[in-house]
Design an enzyme around this catalytic site. Structure first.
Site, mmCIF file in Angstrom:
data_model
loop_
_atom_site.group_PDB
_atom_site.id
_atom_site.type_symbol
_atom_site.label_atom_id
_atom_site.label_comp_id
_atom_site.label_asym_id
_atom_site.label_seq_id
_atom_site.Cartn_x
_atom_site.Cartn_y
_atom_site.Cartn_z
ATOM 1 N N ASN A 1 27.530 43.272 26.455
ATOM 2 C CA ASN A 1 26.288 43.656 27.139
ATOM 3 C C ASN A 1 26.184 45.140 27.466
ATOM 4 O OD1 ASN A 1 28.355 43.207 29.011
ATOM 5 N ND2 ASN A 1 26.960 42.503 30.604
ATOM 6 N N GLU B 1 37.599 41.672 35.290
ATOM 7 C CA GLU B 1 36.245 41.793 35.837
ATOM 8 C C GLU B 1 35.456 40.640 35.245
ATOM 9 O OE1 GLU B 1 32.575 42.081 35.993
ATOM 10 O OE2 GLU B 1 32.729 43.840 34.683
ATOM 11 N N CYS C 1 26.654 41.253 34.640
ATOM 12 C CA CYS C 1 27.468 40.455 35.559
ATOM 13 C C CYS C 1 27.118 40.719 37.011
ATOM 14 C CB CYS C 1 28.950 40.716 35.312
ATOM 15 S SG CYS C 1 29.408 42.463 35.412
ATOM 16 N N GLU D 1 37.695 49.017 38.617
ATOM 17 C CA GLU D 1 37.416 50.013 37.595
ATOM 18 C C GLU D 1 36.511 51.079 38.193
ATOM 19 O OE1 GLU D 1 37.855 47.818 33.356
ATOM 20 O OE2 GLU D 1 35.923 47.507 34.341
#
Length: 492
Positions: A163, A262, A296, A469
């Site tokens: 994505n 993640e 997400c 991150e």
């Protein structure tokens, strides 16, 4: 919403297509292999190599050999290379944006935003690489001093989603390189081209040619099972579904790999009666339709307090009705195609289920054109037992539930095994901070719908993952802390 003609939906600007295809032509791709398609048209735009297990293991060994020399470079040397990479990414923004739009479908304006976001990570870690780390202290009982240092964790396997094909790659590669690690990168097979091009630019910037290996394969499971068991691999970073993350964590446990995960999200979006209505609608529009809802951290469950609900719902529905849907390279497109026809079918199933259970459809609710697009959709009074009230939607559907009290909103917002992102809209600073503290989420956007930033530690709680991150914490994920106990001569 009235269905739009297919030709209008998939229309691409010819010069934009030519710009993207020129980049593809320069990537030295095979004539056959795994097909990469434009999601707006279904057109085959490229093939990529289908690398088998032996090839993946060779990539591990090649990267590892190069990584031993890279680990001995100075922080300043690594920073200089990353700065050069950042400059090339910025210089080639238009080519990268056209390529992202061509392979993933997002509108060109959003693709440019992704290039900016992705290149920001490279610049951030170019700067972070030279910031002091480690420490020195005396042992409490005397007689020794303790020196702490940070060392590269080692060869890192980086698995990225479809994505955000550029930004998710740079968000992992940049800190790995800054820390002194080699990397094997496995992009999603549906959107590998942006990663391949970005790594090509990294090599032009001075990253050793063997240091970052891109492995494309039709079998993610065989890749993971082989590569994560290689004795030289010391780190795995994955962005994707919670289900796949659990599998990778089980594999990583066999060799006790450092792991960053993640994973999925089910973000609540809370709008209180005292919220600024227009700001709340703007935030909802961004948090839901960014990347076509295929994010997400996208707003998944809208909880709107009863006093503002009617105005909010109508305002959001009107904004959704005005959205221009079309091919990512089409002029003025706001919402592009979903990644594939299965995703469109899932949106239809979510909508039908919600309506059958009593939700009110106010905008959209239908597949458009040839079934590669889904109209931006607003559903009001969605019952709590509807599928889209419990599952990650990953599409352009705003599912709205209403609440009366703050306690009720928090209870419903936290009623999920996931905890990646959440959103709070209120004009009360006290309420904003109190609610944010009580939300079980790693990220909270307060009066804004796009909280991501290279300087922020991105990651979730509960089953949304491990590690962070971005920010300084993102560099630490690729470093091991060591301490040296230095004996001190007793004073006379």
């Amino acid at each position: 919403m009235t269905a739009i003609a297919t030709d209008a939906l998939i229309a691409h600007d010819a010069s934009a297509v030519a710009a993207a295809d020129a980049v593809i032509a320069g990537l030295d791709l095979p004539a056959a292999g795994i097909g990469v398609d434009d999601p707006a048209t279904g057109e085959r735009i490229a093939h990529i190599a289908d690398i088998d297990v032996d090839g993946a293991l060779r990539a591990v060994e090649t990267a590892d050999a190069a990584g031993r020399a890279w680990a001995r470079t100075t922080p300043r040397e690594r920073a200089n290379v990353l700065h050069a990479w950042h400059a090339l990414l910025v210089e080639r923004t238009e080519e990268l944006a056209h390529l992202i739009s061509r392979e993933m479908g997002k509108p060109l304006a959003e693709a440019r935003g992704e290039v900016k976001y992705g290149s920001d990570f490279v610049r951030w870690y170019a700067e972070e690489a030279v910031r002091p780390a480690g420490g020195f202290r005396d042992a409490p009982d005397g007689g020794a001093s303790i020196l702490t240092r940070r060392a590269p964790v080692g060869l890192s396997v980086l698995i990225t989603p479809w994505n955000f094909p550029l930004a998710m790659a740079t968000r992992k590669i940049a800190p790995a390189l800054a820390a002194g690690c080699a990397a094997v990168v496995k992009p999603a097979t549906s959107t590998p081209l942006s990663t391949i091009f970005a790594v090509q630019l990294a090599v032009q910037a001075g990253v050793p040619a063997d240091l970052v290996q891109v492995v494309t394969t039709s079998s993610s499971s065989r890749f993971s099972e082989a590569v994560l068991r290689h004795p030289r691999v010391r780190k795995v970073s994955f962005t994707g579904s919670t289900e796949v993350g659990r599998t990778l964590m089980r594999l990583a446990s066999d060799t006790v790999l450092r792991s960053s995960m993640e994973l999925g999200g089910n973000a609540p979006f809370l709008v209180f009666d005292d919220a600024d209505l227009e700001r709340a609608i703007d935030g909802a529009f961004a948090a839901k339709l960014r990347n076509g809802g295929q994010s997400c951290i996208g707003a998944n469950r809208f909880f709107v307090q009863e006093g503002i609900a009617d105005a909010f719902v109508e305002g959001l529905a009107e904004r959704f009705r005005q959205v221009k849907v079309g091919g990512g390279l089409g002029a003025g497109t706001v919402l592009g195609p979903l990644i594939d026809t299965r995703a469109v079918e899932q949106m239809g199933a979510f909508t039908s289920d919600a309506v059958e259970r009593g939700a009110t459809l106010l905008a959209g609710g239908e597949a458009l054109g040839d079934g590669r697009f889904f109209a931006p959709t607003v559903l009001d009074r969605v019952p709590a037992d509807a599928d889209l009230a419990r599952e990650e939607i990953f599409g352009p559907i705003a599912a709205i539930q209403r609440f009366s009290s703050e306690a009720e909103a928090l209870e419903r917002a936290n009623d999920t095994e996931l905890g990646l992102a959440a959103y709070v809209f209120t004009e009360s600073l006290d309420r904003a901070l109190d609610v944010a503290d009580r939300l079980e989420s790693g990220i909270v956007g307060i009066n804004q719908g796009v909280p991501s930033n290279a300087a922020a530690p991105f990651g979730g709680v509960k089953q949304s993952g491990l590690g962070r991150e971005g920010s300084a914490e993102g560099l630490e994920e690729y470093q091991s802390v060591r301490f040296y106990n230095i004996a001190r001569r007793a004073s006379s």
